[in-house]
Design an enzyme around this catalytic site. Structure first.
Site, short mmCIF file in Angstrom:
data_model
loop_
_atom_site.label_atom_id
_atom_site.label_comp_id
_atom_site.label_asym_id
_atom_site.label_seq_id
_atom_site.Cartn_x
_atom_site.Cartn_y
_atom_site.Cartn_z
N SER A 142 0.83 -1.20 0.00
CA SER A 142 0.00 0.00 0.00
C SER A 142 0.87 1.25 0.00
CB SER A 142 -0.90 0.02 1.24
OG SER A 142 -1.48 1.30 1.37
N HIS A 158 -1.27 -1.27 -4.12
CA HIS A 158 -2.55 -0.96 -3.49
C HIS A 158 -2.65 0.55 -3.26
CE1 HIS A 158 -5.98 -2.10 -0.84
NE2 HIS A 158 -5.59 -1.10 -0.07
N ASP A 212 -4.97 3.57 -1.82
CA ASP A 212 -6.09 3.88 -0.92
C ASP A 212 -6.66 5.25 -1.24
OD1 ASP A 212 -6.16 1.58 0.95
OD2 ASP A 212 -4.08 2.18 1.30
N MET A 250 -9.22 7.95 -0.31
CA MET A 250 -10.03 8.34 0.86
C MET A 250 -10.54 9.76 0.66
SD MET A 250 -7.67 7.03 3.99
CE MET A 250 -6.80 5.44 3.97
N HIS A 276 -8.46 0.80 -3.83
CA HIS A 276 -9.36 0.57 -2.68
C HIS A 276 -10.06 1.89 -2.39
CE1 HIS A 276 -9.59 -0.42 1.93
NE2 HIS A 276 -10.78 -0.37 1.37
N MET A 335 -12.23 4.15 -0.42
CA MET A 335 -12.86 4.43 0.88
C MET A 335 -13.54 5.79 0.76
SD MET A 335 -9.83 2.93 3.22
CE MET A 335 -8.74 3.02 1.80
N MET A 360 -11.38 -5.85 5.90
CA MET A 360 -10.55 -4.89 6.65
C MET A 360 -10.17 -5.54 7.98
SD MET A 360 -10.14 -2.18 4.80
CE MET A 360 -9.10 -1.45 6.07
N ASP A 391 -6.53 -6.44 4.69
CA ASP A 391 -5.95 -5.09 4.61
C ASP A 391 -6.00 -4.44 5.99
OD1 ASP A 391 -5.11 -2.55 3.93
OD2 ASP A 391 -6.87 -2.08 2.69
C1 DX5 Z 1 -6.29 1.59 5.70
C2 DX5 Z 1 -5.91 1.22 4.30
C3 DX5 Z 1 -4.77 0.28 4.20
C4 DX5 Z 1 -3.49 0.79 4.80
C5 DX5 Z 1 -2.84 -0.38 5.43
O1 DX5 Z 1 -7.55 2.12 5.74
O2 DX5 Z 1 -6.99 0.62 3.61
O3 DX5 Z 1 -4.55 -0.15 2.87
O4 DX5 Z 1 -2.61 1.36 3.86
O5 DX5 Z 1 -1.70 0.06 6.08
P1 DX5 Z 1 -0.92 -0.87 7.10
O6 DX5 Z 1 -0.49 -2.08 6.34
O7 DX5 Z 1 0.20 0.00 7.54
O8 DX5 Z 1 -1.88 -1.21 8.21
ZN ZN Z 2 -6.50 -0.30 1.65
#
Ligand code: DX5
Ligand code: ZN
Length: 223
Positions: free
Chosen positions: A8, A32, A34, A36, A65, A67, A136, A174
């Site tokens: 990620s 990956h 994210d 947000m 991903h 969010m 998650m 994740d």
């Molecule tokens: C959190 C994200 C993850 C995050 C995971 O909401 O969806 O993808 O990057 O990070 P680590 O592996 O550091 O928990």
């Molecule tokens: Zn993620």
């Protein structure tokens, strides 16, 4: 069972994303990303223009991903841009069947994510629409959080449901996935592992990916 590792970039240097992607090129299966929106989760990261730039900058398939609120409106655009996989949240999608179909129609794998408190059982009928389930293992929003062991029974139950439906769907975990926790996830039945901090806080991200893969392969699914 094939093991895939998806570093990620949330834990990477956002000012140098192309370089950060290059650090795991050749060892990572996916990158990956994210997305947000500061509404679905209390954090704001990046959106489609940055994903488009990243797609031009790396040959690694991108695993988006989302969010965000209203993923029904935004998700197909990420697939059309060339993301290899686009995941929407069960808690945010108002028309998940239509959206998962739109993602596939645009040429990407359709992903469906569940927060720690969301049960998988309500979604069994949707499995034919889904290429990857994302469970998650932290509350979404931030990297570097502690892995939630409370999700492990759901990983086991989800793997059983996937097998009942033919075993084709990938099962991604994740959040808090690291050398300390990946074995438990693999043994419970996960096969795609997102890792942010465990990869990008390491001195050698490529070696961290190799180490995570070796640990997952050494702990195949129980039962
Ligand atoms: C959190 C994200 C993850 C995050 C995971 O909401 O969806 O993808 O990057 O990070 P680590 O592996 O550091 O928990
Ligand atoms: Zn993620």
């Amino acid at each position: 069972m094939a093991v895939q590792i998806s570093p990620s970039i949330l834990s990477a240097d956002f000012a140098r994303l192309a370089d950060e992607a290059a650090r795991v090129e050749g060892v990572a299966d996916w990158l990956h990303v994210d997305v947000m929106d500061n509404h679905f989760v209390p954090n704001l990261t990046l959106g489609l223009p940055v994903v488009e730039a990243l797609l031009r900058a790396t040959p690694i398939p991108v695993d988006c991903h989302l969010m965000i609120e209203d993923p029904d409106r935004w998700a197909p655009g990420y697939a059309e841009a060339g993301a290899g996989s686009v995941t929407v949240h069960a808690e945010a999608a108002k028309a998940p069947v239509r959206t998962l179909r739109a993602i596939r129609a645009a040429g990407a794998r359709s992903g469906f994510a569940l927060n720690p408190a969301t049960s998988i059982e309500a979604y069994e009928d949707l499995l034919p629409e889904i290429d990857m389930l994302l469970l998650m293992t932290v509350e979404p929003g931030f990297g570097g959080q502690r892995f939630l062991d409370v999700v492990l029974p759901k990983i086991t139950r989800t793997r059983a449901l996937i097998e009942k439906h033919g075993g084709e769907i990938w099962l991604q975990v994740d959040g808090g996935v690291s050398a300390e926790t990946i074995e438990r996830c693999a043994a419970a039945g996960a096969d795609v592992f997102v890792a942010g901090n465990a990869v990008y806080a390491a001195d050698d991200p490529a070696q961290a990916v190799r180490d995570l893969r070796a640990l997952a392969l050494a702990h195949p699914r129980l039962g």
